[in-house]
Design an enzyme around this catalytic site. Structure first.
Site, PDB file in Angstrom:
ATOM      1  CG  ASP A 145     -16.109  13.856 105.033  1.00 10.18           C
ATOM      2  OD1 ASP A 145     -15.610  13.453 106.097  1.00 10.18           O
ATOM      3  OD2 ASP A 145     -15.833  13.363 103.933  1.00 10.18           O
TER       4      ASP A 145
ATOM      5  CE1 TYR B  26     -10.182   8.892  99.173  1.00  9.27           C
ATOM      6  CE2 TYR B  26     -10.188   8.120 101.442  1.00  9.27           C
ATOM      7  CZ  TYR B  26     -10.099   7.861 100.086  1.00  9.27           C
ATOM      8  OH  TYR B  26      -9.928   6.576  99.641  1.00  9.27           O
TER       9      TYR B  26
END
Length: 756
Positions: free
Chosen positions: A376, A461
């Site tokens: 990420d 997410y």
């Protein structure tokens, strides 16, 4: 005097009396109350030293962009509109000074280190396309730039490692819409009722099997709210490695368990009746079962937290002061929150605590799902830390802070209210004891802690990142995961990779791993790593030799080499492990700060994998290394798109150097295995999905420092514990009797947004 005038006079008198009562009740103890919030505590004001760690201001970013435009000698296209064959600024961030320079300034009265920026530039419009990193300064008006790529990485950065730009995703979406899908009109129309707008694509990563590859599987979903739960069974592998968009092509197509060379082959097979079609029911625009719209009407307001006398912390610039704590904070566009110069009772405990990376590895029997190893940091944990919602994401009365950034643009942007700071009452005691033996008394302390929080939404997410500061000198780092699961189309043996959570939806199992850098300075920069544990020994009872006693004994070790201080994810680790100073507390014990890790991770990617070295920090739950300026991070934004030749391989940090009486860094990995289930629909909840670690004083003090907290409560059986002078809790009916004046609700999360 008529009745109407009498009623008005009585109403005014009553209002005056009520206001006077409220003032009298709270005289000398005025709460955040009937009229206005009192000023923040002025007990200790920041001294401005924290600015050495400060993020760039929008004005500084503007000056850096202007300097680069005028001094690089090449045209720079705005990254929001750039083609792969253009030159553009990818991002600009602060270039932090070396630790030795900062400590010279903070501790020894040295000069203020030069303030500089880091600029990452894509050079696509030249014979040797590459990524170059520059240090630009001094700020606020830069006059020089220096290419640091070779000295930082030991090599030039190949262009194929570059993180994806938003515009590249848009160009791929256009390629699919205008070139790819029209090659199968009958299939697209009859299977999906395709109208050019009702499908959404989600990227996978990494993008291929070897360096230079830029082949990405894009998974198609119904374009509705919560689309992550609505796969349609179609996935397309796009080769977008060429800098010429006209050369992009489809390498493979997948539908409902079968692979095809391209959309034309799929169309031909479909027309011949050779394609097994499993048509999904069209979902409503709100997503139906994936919608987050509440299924119940609003009821009574939920409980609120407020501070009766206003916040007990003070924020100025990028520094927070709370009771005995002080620290500087910042936000990396790539890795998110970072803290510096963390002090308790005036002594530095840590120089830096920062998020390094968040990674997910997925399983599936569909190609897009089975190839996912999301890193990420490459997408931007800090960049995607969006505005927080008052009363839900943080307490309503928290202090909300804006974060400026410059990524994929030539103009700074501001994520408003994307950090929050608040004092948390955990609703349980930090410590307490009730005595009815010998003497009769009660002593206790409410467990209040300062929290600084950000929430990053990276695709599906949402990660809630917290740092907590407790009154006993402990620090906690915690992350909670929520948001949507990433799903695959359910077919064949799909249930070997997760659970069915929708008619055609497979909730795919995956791991979450997060890595932190913890640069503790316990009693100074020279520390050693020490472990304490226990073992049972069998001894004769001294007073009764014919009997034996099994007693636990303290086992002490000093770990002298980096290799001994690298604890594998599945290996047993000493239960007490701490950084020890060269000084002692008054009881003769070396002062220390202990690591306590709270984690239940899934398995790490096998080291036989060709891409494992890119995420080799995940091998270790804890690894301690000698601190080096040329090892500032455990990962790199360039690892995502070329994990086969990683720009930063953390495993190389561990080379058996001596770690006794050295400046040390702890690298901590936390995580959990997530096997999605029905209750993850529509969203994964935070309950049970929180991991983290604590940094706890271990003989650092002579006693528990929270004994000096002004929040302590103590009274005996012989005292009037209903008296305010004896027991401050007894005064709450007076000191906290009036409701707070809450500010109006605001939210800026939908402003200046780019739809993909």
């Amino acid at each position: 005097m008529n009745l109407k005038i009498v009623l008005i006079i009585l109403a005014l008198a009553l209002a005056t009396i009520l206001a006077l009562i409220c003032v009298l009740l709270t005289r000398g103890e005025k709460p955040m109350s009937c009229e206005s919030q009192p000023p923040r505590s002025q007990k200790e004001k920041p001294r401005g030293f924290s600015l050495v760690f400060a993020d760039l201001t929008p004005e500084e970013m503007v000056q850096v962009v202007k300097y680069l435009q005028e001094n690089l000698g090449v045209p720079l296209v705005d990254a929001s509109q750039a083609n792969p064959s253009d030159n553009c600024i990818y991002y600009i961030d602060v270039q932090l000074p070396a630790k030795t320079e900062v400590l010279q300034f903070l501790d020894q009265g040295g000069s203020y280190p030069p303030r500089q920026a880091l600029a990452v530039v894509y050079f696509g419009n030249q014979p040797d396309p590459n990524i170059t990193e520059y240090v630009v300064g001094p700020l606020p008006i830069p006059t020089t730039h220096h290419d640091i790529t070779m000295e930082k990485y030991g090599e030039k950065l190949p262009y194929y490692r570059r993180p994806m730009l938003v515009v590249e995703y848009k160009q791929i979406a256009g390629f699919l819409r205008e070139t790819v899908f029209p090659m199968a009109p009958a299939f697209m129309s009859q299977t999906f009722n395709y109208d050019r707008t009702n499908l959404a694509a989600m990227t996978s990563a990494p993008r291929g099997f070897q360096s230079t590859d830029r082949n990405t599987w894009f998974v198609l979903f119904q374009n509705v709210s919560g689309f992550f739960l609505h796969p349609v069974g179609l996935e397309v592998l796009v080769d977008h490695s060429s800098l010429d968009l006209s050369q992009w092509r489809v390498s493979k197509v997948f539908y409902n368990g079968q692979y095809y060379g391209d959309m034309a082959q799929l169309e031909n097979e479909f027309k011949q009746g050779h394609v097994t079609v499993d048509k999904v029911q069209q979902a409503p625009l709100d997503g139906g079962f994936s919608s987050m719209r509440p299924r119940a009407a609003p009821a009574a307001p939920f409980p609120l937290q407020y501070e009766p006398r206003g916040p007990r912390y003070h924020i100025e610039n990028n520094e927070v002061i709370y009771q005995a704590w002080s620290f500087a904070f910042g936000m990396s566009v790539n890795t998110g929150m970072r803290l510096f110069n963390i002090r308790f009772k005036g002594e530095r405990i840590a120089y830096e605590i920062s998020v390094q990376e968040a990674m997910s590895i997925y399983g599936s029997n569909c190609p897009g799902g089975m190839t996912i190893r999301y890193m990420d940091g490459s997408f931007g944990i800090g960049r995607f830390s969006f505005p927080l919602v008052q009363g839900v994401d943080c307490p309503y009365s928290a202090t909300y802070l804006d974060v400026p950034y410059l990524v994929q643009s030539q103009t700074p942007r501001i994520n408003k209210n994307s950090l929050c700071v608040f004092e948390l009452n955990s609703k349980s005691p930090l410590r307490r004891h009730y005595s009815n033996l010998q003497s009769m008394y009660y002593g206790g302390l409410t467990n209040s802690a300062l929290v600084i929080r950000s929430i990053a939404t990276v695709g599906n997410y949402d990660y809630i990142w917290d740092f907590l500061f407790y009154q006993n000198g402990a620090i906690e780092a915690k992350v909670q995961a929520t948001g949507y699961m990433s799903s695959s189309f359910l077919y064949g043996d799909g249930l070997e990779y997760g659970h069915k959570v929708g008619e055609h939806t497979l909730g795919t199992l995956h791991t979450h791993s997060m890595n932190y850098k913890v640069d503790l300075d316990v009693g100074g920069t020279k520390n050693s790593l020490v472990t304490h544990d226990m073992a049972f020994e069998t001894v004769q009872a001294p007073w009764s030799p014919e009997h034996h006693i099994e007693r636990p004994r303290l086992i002490k070790k000093v770990l002298d080499k980096e290799d001994k201080a690298a604890f594998r994810l599945d290996a047993k680790m000493p239960r007490y492990i701490y950084f020890a100073a060269n000084s002692e507390n008054k009881w003769g014990h070396e002062q220390g700060y202990r690591f306590q890790i709270i984690s239940f991770p899934g398995d790490h990617l096998p080291e036989t994998s060709t891409m494992e070295r890119a995420i080799s920090w995940g091998r270790y739950k804890l690894a301690v290394t000698k601190r080096k300026e040329n090892e500032p991070t455990s990962s790199s934004i360039y690892n995502q798109n070329d994990p086969w030749t990683p720009t930063v391989a953390f495993a190389d940090f561990i080379n058996n150097e001596t770690i006794i009486n050295e400046d040390l860094v702890a690298w901590i990995t936390i995580g959990f295995l997530h096997i999605p289930h029905a209750e993850d629909v529509p969203n994964t909840v935070t309950v049970g999905n929180a991991v983290g670690f604590l940094l706890r004083p271990y003989n650092y003090y002579d006693e528990d420092p929270s004994i000096y907290s002004p929040d302590g409560v103590f009274f005996t059986s012989e005292q009037d514990f209903g008296s305010c002078e004896v027991n401050p809790i007894a005064c709450l009916s007076k000191t906290a009797s009036c409701l707070p004046n809450l500010p109006p609700f605001t939210y800026s999360g939908f402003q200046n947004m780019t739809r993909l």
